[in-house]
Design a protein around this motif. Sequence first.
Motif, PDB file in Angstrom:
ATOM      1  N   CYS A  56       6.803  -6.059   3.621  1.00 15.93           N
ATOM      2  CA  CYS A  56       6.322  -5.518   2.349  1.00 15.93           C
ATOM      3  C   CYS A  56       4.852  -5.141   2.489  1.00 15.93           C
ATOM      4  CB  CYS A  56       6.499  -6.544   1.228  1.00 15.93           C
ATOM      5  SG  CYS A  56       5.707  -6.013  -0.309  1.00 15.93           S
ATOM      6  N   CYS A  64       2.740  -7.676  -0.180  1.00 16.37           N
ATOM      7  CA  CYS A  64       2.658  -9.138  -0.051  1.00 16.37           C
ATOM      8  C   CYS A  64       2.968  -9.623   1.347  1.00 16.37           C
ATOM      9  CB  CYS A  64       3.567  -9.811  -1.075  1.00 16.37           C
ATOM     10  SG  CYS A  64       5.327  -9.741  -0.673  1.00 16.37           S
ATOM     11  N   CYS A  71      10.785  -4.897  -2.669  1.00 19.04           N
ATOM     12  CA  CYS A  71      10.473  -6.262  -2.265  1.00 19.04           C
ATOM     13  C   CYS A  71      10.925  -7.223  -3.364  1.00 19.04           C
ATOM     14  CB  CYS A  71       8.972  -6.415  -2.018  1.00 19.04           C
ATOM     15  SG  CYS A  71       8.478  -8.126  -1.714  1.00 19.04           S
ATOM     16  N   CYS A 107       7.633  -9.442  -4.668  1.00 15.59           N
ATOM     17  CA  CYS A 107       6.563  -8.937  -5.553  1.00 15.59           C
ATOM     18  C   CYS A 107       6.964  -7.683  -6.339  1.00 15.59           C
ATOM     19  CB  CYS A 107       5.278  -8.691  -4.746  1.00 15.59           C
ATOM     20  SG  CYS A 107       5.283  -7.188  -3.755  1.00 15.59           S
TER      21      CYS A 107
HETATM   22 ZN    ZN Z   1       6.158  -7.830  -1.680  1.00 15.65          ZN
END
Ligand code: ZN
Length: 335
Positions: free
Chosen positions: A41, A44, A63, A66
């Motif tokens: 990701c 994050c 993702c 997040c």
């Molecule tokens: Zn993420």
Amino acid sequence: MNPEVKEQDIRPEVLLQRYLELSAEDARECFGAEPRSAVACVACGGSNGSCQFDKNGFAYVRCADCGTLFQNPRPPLAAFETFYRNSKSSRYWSDVFMPAVAEIRREKMFRPRVRRLATLCRERGIHVERLVDVGAGYGIFLDEWRAHCPATDLLAVEPSASLASVCRSKGLAVVEEIVEHVVGHDGSADLVTCFEVLEHVHTPLNFVRALARLARPGGYVCISALCIDGFDLQMLWDKSTQISPPHHINFLSVCGFETLFARAGLEEVTVATPGQLDVDIVRNAAARNPGVLAGHRFLQAVLEADGTAARFQEFLSASRLSSHAWVLGRRARSR
Ligand SMILES: [Zn+2]
């Protein structure tokens, strides 16, 4: 943004359609033979994602940690560099699209942007003696900042030779380089700005770290970018014209922006979504394709009348539910 701004002002339909056609052609011609590698990701760093859709041969993953939407698996950085240097859609953007809308964007986007940023700085007690703008483009933002705050020492970072030359013609100091390769300006800026670039970059963490490096200890980084939590992106999803690979490959969530800035060493991170266009974008999409709002009876009613539509846009902006986000973070004093 100015409350009177409309999608048609800054992205005229005919020009936008041609740009999207060229982008689709470039996706095939510049990336068709390129290998793809899975990436974590981009916000994050998590690896808990699921594929949502494919567009122009580019897959997009959401993702689960997040909520960020990002293009994955990803072609190599070198392919993107070649694409931005020399592709039909990139040339069309800089030679046809932007010149056609530059002055209306100056009035409806860049001046309000300067006013908003100056207000933000005043509220946060940020005293801007030196400002570095990354991805300065035609230099319109810096030009308008100079008109507003003539004493500020300004620097444009702009990798495109033709755009760097436009900036120089406006009397701006320019470093003609991608920000990751800029040397000699570390720790120099009270404020580093970067508007609508993060969507494009191959590795957002390296990019935001490079922005942070330009800020002095205790200095600030302020970016604007598209936010996947926003109303028009959530409503239109894969049908959004903003999701236009190879150009736009990162759509961070509010949580994703906060996490990315923290990973890049920035503190006191705040995210706002002052966007004004979500409702107009969805209304325009629904006018072209009524299926967009099919089954959404309540939203149809809200969006139908100008009064409720305007108040709904105000609600979205105030609730961090617009797709146009501003992210501000401070470089630690001790670094
Ligand atoms: Zn993420």
